[in-house]
Design an enzyme around this catalytic site. Structure first.
Site, short mmCIF file in Angstrom:
data_model
loop_
_atom_site.label_atom_id
_atom_site.label_comp_id
_atom_site.label_asym_id
_atom_site.label_seq_id
_atom_site.Cartn_x
_atom_site.Cartn_y
_atom_site.Cartn_z
N ASP A 454 -33.30 43.82 17.08
CA ASP A 454 -33.75 45.19 17.31
C ASP A 454 -34.52 45.30 18.63
O ASP A 454 -34.95 44.28 19.22
CB ASP A 454 -34.62 45.63 16.13
CG ASP A 454 -34.49 47.12 15.83
OD1 ASP A 454 -34.12 47.88 16.74
OD2 ASP A 454 -34.78 47.51 14.69
N ASP A 524 -30.17 55.42 13.54
CA ASP A 524 -31.02 55.34 12.35
C ASP A 524 -30.77 56.50 11.40
O ASP A 524 -31.24 56.50 10.27
CB ASP A 524 -32.51 55.35 12.75
CG ASP A 524 -33.01 53.96 13.11
OD1 ASP A 524 -32.22 53.00 13.05
OD2 ASP A 524 -34.21 53.84 13.46
C1 GLA Z 1 -35.54 50.26 13.83
C2 GLA Z 1 -34.14 50.04 13.27
C3 GLA Z 1 -34.17 50.24 11.76
C4 GLA Z 1 -35.16 49.28 11.15
C5 GLA Z 1 -36.53 49.46 11.78
C6 GLA Z 1 -37.49 48.38 11.31
O1 GLA Z 1 -35.92 51.59 13.70
O2 GLA Z 1 -33.21 50.87 13.89
O3 GLA Z 1 -32.88 50.04 11.22
O4 GLA Z 1 -34.71 47.96 11.33
O5 GLA Z 1 -36.47 49.41 13.20
O6 GLA Z 1 -38.75 48.53 11.84
#
Ligand code: GLA
Length: 715
Positions: A454, A524
């Site tokens: 990420d 997301d």
């Molecule tokens: C980001 C990712 C999510 C999740 C969060 C965790 O927003 O896109 O899918 O993994 O971080 O903090």
């Protein structure tokens, strides 16, 4: 396949699949484009390139020449590919042909400045399967003194003069990525750019230009291109007053400077380009095939994406051994193949204010380390994946306390936080060593099959005070190079580990990161209705086979929208299926629905992940319907997904016209979810299905159906 060269005319020709690309050296020594488009007959003649001559005293000739790569000098007003400042103050750079080299389907042409020994080696790599051409440049300083590169673009794509071009590109923001933009090109410049340090989600480094505004997805001439770079970038689409179009892409010149010492070189990213005369639909199918066959690790031999479960929406940061094991048992019971633990397992991570940088297992949450959970996941027949965000640090962490100088910053200036975190400066060798070191240790000590990598903020205050001032802006290049080298080194040391590129959603998706990762997270936003548009936009540039899509809870956390489990599954089954719901809240009926749909997805998986995507009805512009078709590579099976937003005024459903079937072959039709109109035959010719069309029966709100067409005699 081999690059053709005619010494008499000084013309080079690259052919691949259905595409020809022709370039030549004109009488002045400039390298100019002669043709890019549909494959031509091998005997078709091309006369030597010729400089067009100046339009008037106001437009020196270089501005009207479709140059392949041009230095800033000699009265150039278009975007140059290369702009430098020499230590004596000279900024004029005129690049002429010096030499070339042909090796199979690769052409290298070296240009050199007319006075000084600055050379640019242009690389052309033709992909035989798709005709997609990869272009890049290596800038070399063979003078005795350092020079500063101020602008460096990989390549320029020239299109024939025309005044009816339509440009498409993709824009977005967090949770609303992949919005398709379409506009007419006219004289002037459209700048697509990221100044964010990474690819970004505001604009994606992809473009497509169509001649005329074709109403049909699958007809018309379309030229397209995409940059393979995960740092700040720029693509300029210029149309001059003579209606010539040039598309120039590479590093953004904004805040850019690269000191090139004697005998040093700088390589640009690759800028890929292709052409289809089957419209924007054909262009994206070609690009998908190129990505799956030649960009993602393993290419043709890559593994199909496993069905994964991810705990993020179920547990947030509140992960622990017992809770994850319970979720793992439930996930295994519906046929999930990979269990992924998301954020929260490390350091003092309780929320997003602390812990990033401290990559040790949290003792309260996992008193016996990760092994018991990983063993449990394996015993359930799944492999194990883990979330990491390696490039970041929370000020509230041991790492930051020990190394405050490891972040991007300007000494004495504030450090702007994003999600309470700062960026590590990966350009620093010590930071690179730390990041590689902890990831290597994690993968060596634990049986981990997958990393969700990420990256949850953009750059700010991009200072790198550890190097001399004249090199500090090189951070934009060196950071990304180190990111790539860490990924490459991890992959070679741990060849079975797969990686997902995630950036708070789809903010780091490009052909550069895709070379080193197996899949990407587009957004997301997991609302299944919003996702139809997000996925549709994504598919213009990137393959459904790398697009992760989770089935999550209803009502959705983003917008409180309620949808059925069938609807949520069908929306996610258009890509690489994952489950991200809180399984502890599911009913027995939910489990049996999920089990059935997971099993169906497994049967359709090669068709959806590797097949050709036809966008039959677009979800854009408030459409009540959305329909896609995935056709398997062998043509034996088509899977059609149809979605209704809301029945209005008793209107009926539109007829669905699938594409790509063999007209004279018989196909049987099977409704897997939802129902077809009762008057539909069970079998008919490809001709019938494609031209008479298919009537479905969708009524209500947020309805979805899935049917297949199976070629007779196939199985
Ligand atoms: C980001 C990712 C999510 C999740 C969060 C965790 O927003 O896109 O899918 O993994 O971080 O903090």
């Amino acid at each position: 396949m081999k690059v053709g060269y005619d010494a008499a005319t000084h013309v080079f020709r690259l052919d691949g699949a259905d595409i020809s690309y022709v370039l030549g050296v004109n009488e002045k020594g400039e390298l100019q484009n002669l043709y890019w488009g549909k494959r031509l007959d091998a005997q078709d003649p091309f006369a030597a390139a010729k400089s067009p001559g100046g339009g008037s005293g106001f437009d020196p000739a270089v501005n009207l020449t479709p140059t392949e790569f041009v230095g800033w000098g000699a009265g150039l007003y278009a975007v140059p590919n290369l702009k430098v400042t020499f230590p004596d103050g000279n900024r004029d750079l005129v690049l002429h042909y010096l030499s070339h080299e042909i090796q199979g389907d690769t052409l290298r042409v070296t240009l050199k400045d007319i006075g000084r020994d600055v050379r640019v080696e242009l690389l052309y790599e033709m992909n035989a399967e798709t005709g997609v051409l990869a272009r890049s440049a290596k800038i070399e300083n063979h003078t005795k003194l350092p020079l500063t590169i101020e602008e460096a673009f990989a390549a320029t794509w020239n299109l024939p003069s025309s005044n009816d071009y339509q440009l498409r590109y993709l824009t977005g923001r967090w949770a609303a990525e992949w919005k398709l933009q379409e506009e007419a090109l006219h004289t002037g410049k459209v700048v697509l750019e990221s100044r964010r340090g990474s690819t970004g989600d505001e604009v994606n480094p992809w473009f497509a230009i169509e001649r005329g505004a074709q109403p049909d997805q699958d007809t018309g001439d379309v030229w397209f291109g995409a940059l393979g770079w995960s740092g700040s970038w720029q693509i300029n689409v210029e149309q001059n007053a003579a209606n010539q179009v040039r598309v120039t892409g590479g590093f953004t010149p904004f805040d850019f400077a690269y000191l090139l010492k004697p005998e040093q070189s700088l390589e640009t990213p690759k800028f890929y380009g292709g052409y289809s005369n089957s419209g924007i639909g054909g262009a994206s199918r070609l690009l998908h095939r190129f990505e799956l066959g030649s960009i993602v690790p393993g290419g043709m031999h890559r593994k199909l994406r496993p069905i994964l479960y991810n705990s993020w929406e179920a547990t947030g940061f509140d992960v622990n051994e017992a809770g994850q094991e319970t979720l793992a048992e439930k996930a295994a019971s519906i046929g999930v193949e990979r269990f992924v633990m998301d954020d929260g397992w490390f350091g003092q991570r309780k929320d997003d204010h602390a812990g990033l940088g401290d990559w040790y297992v949290n003792q309260q949450k996992f008193p016996h380390g990760l092994k018991p959970l990983i063993d449990k996941v394996h015993s359930l027949g799944m492999d194990f994946g883990l979330w990491v965000e390696p490039e970041m640090v929370n000020p509230n962490s041991d790492l930051y306390k020990a190394h405050p100088d490891w972040t991007l910053n300007f000494p004495g200036r504030p450090r702007t936080e994003g999600r309470s975190q700062l960026m590590l400066n990966l350009a620093r060798p010590d930071v690179r060593a730390y990041v590689y070191g902890f990831l290597d240790k994690l993968l060596t000590e634990n049986d981990i099959a997958f990393l969700k990598w990420d990256y949850n903020r953009n750059w700010s205050e991009p200072g790198w005070s550890a190097v001399p001032i004249e090199q500090q802006k090189e951070v934009y290049v060196e950071y990304v190079r180190n990111l790539y080298s860490i990924l490459a080194e991890l992959r070679s040391k741990h060849p079975n580990v797969e990686i997902e590129s995630c950036s708070g959603g789809g903010a780091r998706v490009d052909l550069g990161i895709m070379r080193l990762t197996d899949e990407v997270w587009p957004s997301d936003n997991t609302d299944p209705f919003d996702r139809l548009r997000i996925q549709d936009g994504f598919s213009y540039a990137y393959a459904p086979g790398v697009m992760m899509a989770w089935v999550t809870d209803s009502p959705n956390w983003m917008n409180n929208r309620s949808t059925s489990l069938d609807y949520r599954f069908l929306s996610s089954m258009q890509g690489s299926l994952g489950i991200g719901a809180n399984l502890s809240k599911w009913s027995a009926e939910d489990f049996s629905t999920a089990k059935k749909l997971v099993a169906q997805y497994k049967l359709l998986r090669p068709t959806i992940q590797d097949g050709a995507l036809y966008r039959l009805i677009s979800p854009e512009e408030g459409s009540e319907f959305s329909v896609t078709e995935s056709l398997s590579t062998d043509g034996k099976q088509a899977a059609v997904f149809a979605f209704l937003h809301s029945s209005q005024l008793g209107d009926g459903d539109p007829r669905i016209f699938p594409r790509g079937l063999e007209p004279a072959t018989k196909y049987s039709i099977h409704a897997l979810v939802g129902s077809l109109d009762s008057r539909m035959p069970e079998r008919a010719s490809g001709e019938y299905w494609m031209h008479r069309g298919i009537d479905v029966s969708l009524r209500g709100d947020f309805q979805a159906m899935l049917f297949t067409l199976e070629r007779e005699g196939a199985k």
